[in-house]
Design an enzyme around this catalytic site. Structure first.
Site, PDB file in Angstrom:
ATOM      1  N   HIS A  42      41.291 -27.221  39.540  1.00 39.74           N
ATOM      2  CA  HIS A  42      39.990 -26.577  39.294  1.00 39.74           C
ATOM      3  C   HIS A  42      39.388 -26.987  37.952  1.00 39.74           C
ATOM      4  O   HIS A  42      38.247 -27.425  37.880  1.00 39.74           O
ATOM      5  CB  HIS A  42      40.143 -25.053  39.348  1.00 39.74           C
ATOM      6  CG  HIS A  42      38.872 -24.317  39.091  1.00 39.74           C
ATOM      7  ND1 HIS A  42      38.417 -24.026  37.815  1.00 39.74           N
ATOM      8  CD2 HIS A  42      37.922 -23.853  39.933  1.00 39.74           C
ATOM      9  CE1 HIS A  42      37.260 -23.403  37.893  1.00 39.74           C
ATOM     10  NE2 HIS A  42      36.933 -23.283  39.171  1.00 39.74           N
ATOM     11  N   HIS A  66      40.891 -18.610  48.803  1.00 39.07           N
ATOM     12  CA  HIS A  66      40.271 -19.260  47.651  1.00 39.07           C
ATOM     13  C   HIS A  66      41.331 -19.974  46.812  1.00 39.07           C
ATOM     14  O   HIS A  66      42.267 -19.331  46.338  1.00 39.07           O
ATOM     15  CB  HIS A  66      39.548 -18.204  46.803  1.00 39.07           C
ATOM     16  CG  HIS A  66      38.778 -18.777  45.664  1.00 39.07           C
ATOM     17  ND1 HIS A  66      38.950 -18.371  44.367  1.00 39.07           N
ATOM     18  CD2 HIS A  66      37.821 -19.741  45.635  1.00 39.07           C
ATOM     19  CE1 HIS A  66      38.127 -19.044  43.591  1.00 39.07           C
ATOM     20  NE2 HIS A  66      37.433 -19.885  44.327  1.00 39.07           N
TER      21      HIS A  66
HETATM   22  O1  G3P Z   1      33.856 -22.861  46.571  1.00 41.13           O
HETATM   23  C1  G3P Z   1      33.797 -21.537  46.161  1.00 41.13           C
HETATM   24  C2  G3P Z   1      34.300 -21.356  44.746  1.00 41.13           C
HETATM   25  O2  G3P Z   1      35.562 -21.942  44.642  1.00 41.13           O
HETATM   26  C3  G3P Z   1      33.383 -21.926  43.712  1.00 41.13           C
HETATM   27  O3  G3P Z   1      33.735 -21.622  42.409  1.00 41.13           O
HETATM   28  O4  G3P Z   1      34.744 -22.121  40.235  1.00 41.13           O
HETATM   29  O5  G3P Z   1      36.107 -21.019  41.997  1.00 41.13           O
HETATM   30  O6  G3P Z   1      35.497 -23.412  42.198  1.00 41.13           O
HETATM   31  P1  G3P Z   1      35.085 -22.071  41.680  1.00 41.13           P
HETATM   32 MG    MG Z   2      36.345 -23.869  44.128  1.00 39.80          MG
END
Ligand code: G3P
Ligand code: MG
Length: 248
Positions: free
Chosen positions: A53, A11
């Site tokens: 992000h 992630h």
């Molecule tokens: O794509 C999965 C996840 O990354 C979505 O939430 O806020 O971490 O981008 P976020």
């Molecule tokens: Mg994400």
């Protein structure tokens, strides 16, 4: 090419171990054994696709204010590593082009999450995916393109129709199934915290693999896999692997 979804997806790279959405983070994800990493893609003011992000620069760089208000040349001077740890000092905000090149070198695939700054949904998907299409090697499986923005996914369907799309949701709208059909979504990407056996069953009943974010505990991952989730996004690929297998 068919989409082969790994169980564990890094992630934002491997966000627990290296600064998120950086080349160091991608490398850490790959070193920890992740076959895919997820990255968030947005545009600088002058339309360069970069990895970040938040809408604002403050949390993950030494810059301030909206990312959409800064040109690439200025953003490039920012430090995107020190906030995380002194050993990452000098890490830069990567371009999408650099991330695509790094993925080839690391021999991993990508989930490109289109993360538009406010009001830039179509533009972000259009510019980022047009570029990605020109750079993506023909002999590698395509990336999974996902977004919380339906507008961005609609644009993805136009610009990169043959690349798989992940319909990303937090609180699912009641008409999620119709939207997924309209987008011709390949996967359903959902918030792990909100799920139950029944919700996963409903998503899977549409014939789509389900991916869940963000899962860092083995117990939660085990439960989700048991319910039929295909893969999870984790900040700690190695930690989760160890938790699931009891091995290092
Ligand atoms: O794509 C999965 C996840 O990354 C979505 O939430 O806020 O971490 O981008 P976020
Ligand atoms: Mg994400």
């Amino acid at each position: 090419m068919t989409l082969s979804i790994p169980r564990l997806i890094g992630h934002r790279g491997a966000a627990r171990h290296a600064p998120e959405n950086t080349l160091a983070g991608m490398r850490e994800g790959a070193l920890q054994g992740a076959l895919w990493v997820e990255l968030d893609v947005k545009l600088t003011r002058n339309g360069v696709p970069i990895l970040m992000h938040d809408d604002d620069l403050d949390r993950t760089t030494n810059g301030h204010g909206p990312a959409a208000a800064m040109d690439f040349e200025d953003m490039r001077r920012l430090d995107a590593g020190s906030w995380f740890g002194a050993e990452f000092r000098g890490e830069r905000v990567p371009t999408l082009a650099e991330a695509i090149q790094a993925a080839q070198l690391l021999d991993i695939n990508l989930n490109l999450e289109i993360k538009p700054c406010p009001g830039r949904d179509e533009q972000t998907a259009g510019i980022a995916l047009s570029l990605a299409l020109t750079l993506w090697p023909a002999d590698r499986p395509p990336p999974l393109v996902s977004s919380f923005s339906v507008e961005a996914l609609e644009m993805a369907k136009i610009v990169a129709p043959h690349w798989p799309r992940g319909y990303l949701m937090d609180e699912e709208p009641t008409d999620w199934a119709a939207i997924a059909d309209r987008l011709e979504a390949t996967t359903i990407n959902i918030n792990a915290k909100r799920q139950s056996a029944d919700s996963i069953k409903a998503f899977r009943a549409t014939g789509r693999p389900v991916l869940a974010y963000t899962v860092n505990e083995a117990e939660q991952a085990r439960q989700l896999f048991q319910w039929g989730v295909a893969g999870v996004f984790t900040d700690t690929p190695k930690g989760l692997y160890q938790g699931l297998t009891g091995k290092s």
